[in-house]
Design an enzyme around this catalytic site. Structure first.
Site, PDB file in Angstrom:
ATOM      1  N   ILE A  12       0.845  -1.210   0.000  1.00 60.18           N
ATOM      2  CA  ILE A  12       0.000   0.000   0.000  1.00 60.18           C
ATOM      3  C   ILE A  12       0.877   1.256   0.000  1.00 60.18           C
ATOM      4  CG2 ILE A  12      -1.854   1.222   1.193  1.00 60.18           C
ATOM      5  CD1 ILE A  12      -2.619  -1.511   2.468  1.00 60.18           C
ATOM      6  N   ASP A  31      11.817   2.443   5.372  1.00 58.37           N
ATOM      7  CA  ASP A  31      11.354   1.047   5.422  1.00 58.37           C
ATOM      8  C   ASP A  31      12.564   0.188   5.767  1.00 58.37           C
ATOM      9  OD1 ASP A  31      10.367  -1.645   4.577  1.00 58.37           O
ATOM     10  OD2 ASP A  31       8.700  -0.482   3.747  1.00 58.37           O
ATOM     11  N   SER A  34      11.821  -5.446   5.671  1.00 56.04           N
ATOM     12  CA  SER A  34      11.581  -6.768   6.257  1.00 56.04           C
ATOM     13  C   SER A  34      10.518  -7.531   5.482  1.00 56.04           C
ATOM     14  CB  SER A  34      11.175  -6.639   7.731  1.00 56.04           C
ATOM     15  OG  SER A  34      10.049  -5.790   7.860  1.00 56.04           O
ATOM     16  N   PHE A  80       2.618   3.334   7.667  1.00 54.90           N
ATOM     17  CA  PHE A  80       2.232   1.984   7.233  1.00 54.90           C
ATOM     18  C   PHE A  80       3.081   0.898   7.886  1.00 54.90           C
ATOM     19  CE2 PHE A  80       1.374   4.565   3.335  1.00 54.90           C
ATOM     20  CZ  PHE A  80       0.040   4.256   3.156  1.00 54.90           C
ATOM     21  N   TYR A 149      -2.705  -9.712  15.593  1.00 56.99           N
ATOM     22  CA  TYR A 149      -2.418  -8.611  14.655  1.00 56.99           C
ATOM     23  C   TYR A 149      -3.458  -7.493  14.799  1.00 56.99           C
ATOM     24  CZ  TYR A 149      -3.025  -6.012  10.331  1.00 56.99           C
ATOM     25  OH  TYR A 149      -3.235  -5.003   9.427  1.00 56.99           O
ATOM     26  N   PHE A 184     -10.560  -1.912   4.289  1.00 57.29           N
ATOM     27  CA  PHE A 184     -11.224  -3.183   4.052  1.00 57.29           C
ATOM     28  C   PHE A 184     -10.232  -4.044   3.246  1.00 57.29           C
ATOM     29  CE2 PHE A 184     -15.199  -3.157   6.342  1.00 57.29           C
ATOM     30  CZ  PHE A 184     -15.065  -1.923   6.953  1.00 57.29           C
ATOM     31  N   ASN A 185     -10.574  -4.616   2.115  1.00 57.53           N
ATOM     32  CA  ASN A 185      -9.630  -5.570   1.495  1.00 57.53           C
ATOM     33  C   ASN A 185      -8.977  -4.994   0.238  1.00 57.53           C
ATOM     34  OD1 ASN A 185     -11.288  -7.186   3.338  1.00 57.53           O
ATOM     35  ND2 ASN A 185     -10.222  -8.925   2.430  1.00 57.53           N
ATOM     36  N   ARG A 237     -16.396 -10.168   1.355  1.00 61.61           N
ATOM     37  CA  ARG A 237     -15.516  -9.079   1.773  1.00 61.61           C
ATOM     38  C   ARG A 237     -15.741  -7.875   0.865  1.00 61.61           C
ATOM     39  NH1 ARG A 237     -15.116 -12.310   5.069  1.00 61.61           N
ATOM     40  NH2 ARG A 237     -13.306 -13.220   6.104  1.00 61.61           N
TER      41      ARG A 237
HETATM   42  P1  NAD Z   1       3.435  -4.522   3.620  1.00 60.06           P
HETATM   43  O1  NAD Z   1       4.011  -5.587   4.501  1.00 60.06           O
HETATM   44  O2  NAD Z   1       3.539  -4.688   2.138  1.00 60.06           O
HETATM   45  O3  NAD Z   1       4.060  -3.096   4.020  1.00 60.06           O
HETATM   46  C1  NAD Z   1       4.511  -2.814   5.324  1.00 60.06           C
HETATM   47  C2  NAD Z   1       5.937  -2.321   5.209  1.00 60.06           C
HETATM   48  O4  NAD Z   1       6.437  -2.012   6.511  1.00 60.06           O
HETATM   49  C3  NAD Z   1       6.887  -3.373   4.606  1.00 60.06           C
HETATM   50  O5  NAD Z   1       7.545  -2.795   3.496  1.00 60.06           O
HETATM   51  C4  NAD Z   1       7.862  -3.695   5.733  1.00 60.06           C
HETATM   52  O6  NAD Z   1       9.159  -3.970   5.230  1.00 60.06           O
HETATM   53  C5  NAD Z   1       7.799  -2.433   6.568  1.00 60.06           C
HETATM   54  N1  NAD Z   1       8.118  -2.596   7.999  1.00 60.06           N
HETATM   55  C6  NAD Z   1       7.623  -3.495   8.884  1.00 60.06           C
HETATM   56  N2  NAD Z   1       8.133  -3.269  10.102  1.00 60.06           N
HETATM   57  C7  NAD Z   1       8.963  -2.188   9.988  1.00 60.06           C
HETATM   58  C8  NAD Z   1       9.785  -1.473  10.899  1.00 60.06           C
HETATM   59  N3  NAD Z   1       9.845  -1.801  12.180  1.00 60.06           N
HETATM   60  N4  NAD Z   1      10.502  -0.431  10.447  1.00 60.06           N
HETATM   61  C9  NAD Z   1      10.451  -0.075   9.135  1.00 60.06           C
HETATM   62  N5  NAD Z   1       9.694  -0.709   8.231  1.00 60.06           N
HETATM   63  C10 NAD Z   1       8.962  -1.768   8.657  1.00 60.06           C
HETATM   64  O7  NAD Z   1       1.914  -4.319   4.041  1.00 60.06           O
HETATM   65  P2  NAD Z   1       0.763  -3.488   3.323  1.00 60.06           P
HETATM   66  O8  NAD Z   1      -0.234  -4.451   2.798  1.00 60.06           O
HETATM   67  O9  NAD Z   1       1.338  -2.469   2.424  1.00 60.06           O
HETATM   68  O10 NAD Z   1       0.117  -2.792   4.587  1.00 60.06           O
HETATM   69  C11 NAD Z   1       0.508  -1.492   5.013  1.00 60.06           C
HETATM   70  C12 NAD Z   1      -0.172  -1.195   6.333  1.00 60.06           C
HETATM   71  O11 NAD Z   1      -1.572  -1.308   6.182  1.00 60.06           O
HETATM   72  C13 NAD Z   1       0.233  -2.146   7.454  1.00 60.06           C
HETATM   73  O12 NAD Z   1       0.323  -1.421   8.653  1.00 60.06           O
HETATM   74  C14 NAD Z   1      -0.934  -3.116   7.500  1.00 60.06           C
HETATM   75  O13 NAD Z   1      -1.085  -3.697   8.768  1.00 60.06           O
HETATM   76  C15 NAD Z   1      -2.104  -2.211   7.148  1.00 60.06           C
HETATM   77  N6  NAD Z   1      -3.230  -2.924   6.548  1.00 60.06           N
HETATM   78  C16 NAD Z   1      -3.044  -3.706   5.430  1.00 60.06           C
HETATM   79  C17 NAD Z   1      -4.131  -4.397   4.894  1.00 60.06           C
HETATM   80  C18 NAD Z   1      -3.961  -5.285   3.685  1.00 60.06           C
HETATM   81  O14 NAD Z   1      -4.866  -6.070   3.397  1.00 60.06           O
HETATM   82  N7  NAD Z   1      -2.857  -5.215   2.935  1.00 60.06           N
HETATM   83  C19 NAD Z   1      -5.398  -4.288   5.475  1.00 60.06           C
HETATM   84  C20 NAD Z   1      -5.557  -3.476   6.607  1.00 60.06           C
HETATM   85  C21 NAD Z   1      -4.457  -2.793   7.124  1.00 60.06           C
HETATM   86  N1  UDP Z   2      -9.959 -17.099   0.910  1.00 55.73           N
HETATM   87  C1  UDP Z   2     -10.092 -18.343   0.312  1.00 55.73           C
HETATM   88  N2  UDP Z   2      -8.956 -18.976  -0.106  1.00 55.73           N
HETATM   89  C2  UDP Z   2      -7.708 -18.440   0.015  1.00 55.73           C
HETATM   90  C3  UDP Z   2      -7.597 -17.161   0.610  1.00 55.73           C
HETATM   91  C4  UDP Z   2      -8.737 -16.519   1.053  1.00 55.73           C
HETATM   92  O1  UDP Z   2     -11.197 -18.857   0.188  1.00 55.73           O
HETATM   93  O2  UDP Z   2      -6.719 -19.073  -0.373  1.00 55.73           O
HETATM   94  C5  UDP Z   2     -11.179 -16.401   1.353  1.00 55.73           C
HETATM   95  C6  UDP Z   2     -11.202 -16.086   2.842  1.00 55.73           C
HETATM   96  O3  UDP Z   2     -11.740 -17.180   3.568  1.00 55.73           O
HETATM   97  C7  UDP Z   2     -12.080 -14.835   2.885  1.00 55.73           C
HETATM   98  C8  UDP Z   2     -11.769 -14.130   1.564  1.00 55.73           C
HETATM   99  O4  UDP Z   2     -11.202 -15.135   0.710  1.00 55.73           O
HETATM  100  O5  UDP Z   2     -13.444 -15.195   2.856  1.00 55.73           O
HETATM  101  C9  UDP Z   2     -10.757 -12.992   1.711  1.00 55.73           C
HETATM  102  O6  UDP Z   2      -9.595 -13.504   2.392  1.00 55.73           O
HETATM  103  P1  UDP Z   2      -8.279 -12.631   2.548  1.00 55.73           P
HETATM  104  O7  UDP Z   2      -7.280 -13.464   3.308  1.00 55.73           O
HETATM  105  O8  UDP Z   2      -7.871 -12.103   1.209  1.00 55.73           O
HETATM  106  O9  UDP Z   2      -8.763 -11.387   3.405  1.00 55.73           O
HETATM  107  P2  UDP Z   2      -9.303 -11.314   4.923  1.00 55.73           P
HETATM  108  O10 UDP Z   2      -9.681 -12.685   5.371  1.00 55.73           O
HETATM  109  O11 UDP Z   2      -8.170 -10.747   5.670  1.00 55.73           O
HETATM  110  O12 UDP Z   2     -10.482 -10.424   4.868  1.00 55.73           O
END
Ligand code: NAD
Ligand code: UDP
Length: 343
Positions: A12, A31, A34, A80, A149, A184-185, A237
């Site tokens: 993101i 970043d 990791s 993030f 988490y 959301f997703n 979702r």
């Molecule tokens: P991502 O893992 O791709 O990005 C997170 C970044 O943070 C990574 O590049 C990682 O290297 C870096 N990082 C982790 N710990 C660190 C630290 N201590 N210092 C510096 N860098 C560090 O994840 P994403 O999908 O891009 O998500 C970004 C944010 O959004 C996260 O906080 C995540 O929890 C939140 N979020 C993501 C989703 C999703 O579905 N992707 C949904 C809800 C919330």
């Molecule tokens: N899901 C699935 N098979 C997979 C991964 C996910 O059926 O291999 C389903 C999961 O049960 C959920 C939806 O897809 O109903 C979205 O899952 P995801 O892990 O992408 O997002 P989250 O559960 O965090 O909302």
């Protein structure tokens, strides 16, 4: 504004860097890589036509953060950085609490010492737990989280509210101004196909799993559960295009007000079942996705989707891209980068 993006090499974060620069803002990225690759930052800069200063550092490293704030004038931070894998958080909760909470505590301490008290925080829709009412509004009950988490995110939200509340109680002339975004997703990728989601190992998320089946890295999708109380028995979702999600961060910059913590959902307001996603992917890309039904995944909730109207009413922002865009752009990224950034 000049904005420090923590975790900007991630999925993101890298898309948000593009949107920030396109909107005329400056961006600096930190970043520890990791869970990401520096290439994402370089490519985000390439898409935007600007170089993005990059610091490889852990945000728990106070002196590294100090250096960033000393070398750059930062108006605001979009935060993030953190660990995000639900399953892993149940196996390694200490690591999740330590990284996510200490990261935010160290970051906010360095920020206030440098006089920067504007923060946008990445939270998650999973802080709503199993919702009683759909669609989910921001004033729904929160904190009854199903995994470690999500709890780290909820605790971070509470810490941020306490920081702002204390400033107001203490009569601080420059109190914190914070926006909490509950995603959301997010799925999809930048339409250029240059940046996208690059999970390490076997993906947990539905869309990266589907694209890896499509590209031949995985054999077939397992649909987790076929007996939910939903129209076709599979989980529902609210999927949002990652570029929309990124543009939501630009929109909320105007909502950062001294002495306030405002929360917004970032979703589309529309839910899709797993089978609807599979069919939409097949239709958008002309590729068949073999799948089998498996048992429910522990901790999964049957259905949740957002009420995204608060951010629309208050800031005039809403997601614009549809499911076809999400499926097309996810595949475009995966087929151009079969091994992600490690191609
Ligand atoms: P991502 O893992 O791709 O990005 C997170 C970044 O943070 C990574 O590049 C990682 O290297 C870096 N990082 C982790 N710990 C660190 C630290 N201590 N210092 C510096 N860098 C560090 O994840 P994403 O999908 O891009 O998500 C970004 C944010 O959004 C996260 O906080 C995540 O929890 C939140 N979020 C993501 C989703 C999703 O579905 N992707 C949904 C809800 C919330
Ligand atoms: N899901 C699935 N098979 C997979 C991964 C996910 O059926 O291999 C389903 C999961 O049960 C959920 C939806 O897809 O109903 C979205 O899952 P995801 O892990 O992408 O997002 P989250 O559960 O965090 O909302």
């Amino acid at each position: 504004m000049n904005i420090l993006v923590t975790g900007g090499a991630g999925y993101i974060g890298s898309h948000t860097l593009v949107e920030l620069l396109a909107a005329g803002h400056g961006a600096v990225c930190v970043d520890d890589l990791s869970n990401s690759s520096e290439e994402a930052v370089i490519l985000a800069g390439k898409i935007a036509g600007k170089d993005i200063p990059f610091y490889k550092a852990d945000i728990r490293d106070r002196s590294a953060l100090d250096k960033i704030f000393t070398e750059n004038h930062i108006d605001c931070v979009i935060h993030f950085a953190g660990f995000k894998a639900v399953g892993e958080s149940m196996i390694k909760p200490w690591e999740y609490y330590e990284n996510n909470l200490m990261g935010t505590l160290t970051l906010t301490d360095v920020m206030r010492r440098h006089g920067c008290k504007r923060l946008i925080f990445s939270s998650t829709s999973t802080v709503y737990g199993d919702p009683e009412i759909l669609p989910i509004r921001e004033d729904a009950p929160k904190g009854n989280c199903a995994n470690a988490y999500a709890r780290t995110k909820w605790f971070q939200e509470e810490i941020l509210r306490d920081l702002c509340g204390a400033d107001l109680r203490n009569g601080d002339p420059d109190p914190w101004g914070i926006v909490i975004l509950r995603y959301f997703n997010p799925i999809g990728a930048h339409p250029s196909g240059l940046i996208g989601e690059d999970p390490r190992g076997i993906p947990n998320g539905l869309m990266p799993y589907i694209t890896q089946v499509a590209v031949g890295r995985l054999e077939k999708l397992t649909v987790f559960g076929s007996d939910y109380d939903t129209p076709d028995g599979t989980g529902i979702r609210d999927y949002i295009h990652v570029c929309d999600l990124a543009s939501g961060h630009v929109a909320v910059l105007s909502a950062l007000k001294a002495g306030s913590v405002i929360d917004y959902n970032l979703g589309t307001g529309r839910g899709y079942t797993v089978l609807e996603i599979v069919r939409a992917f097949e239709a958008a890309n002309g590729i068949e996705i073999p799948y089998v039904f498996g048992p429910r995944r522990p901790g999964d909730i049957a259905a949740y989707w957002s009420d995204p109207s608060k951010i629309d009413h208050e800031l005039g922002w809403k997601a614009e891209k549809g499911l076809e865009d999400m499926c097309r752009d996810s595949w475009n990224w995966q087929k151009k980068n079969p091994k992600g950034y490690g191609r």
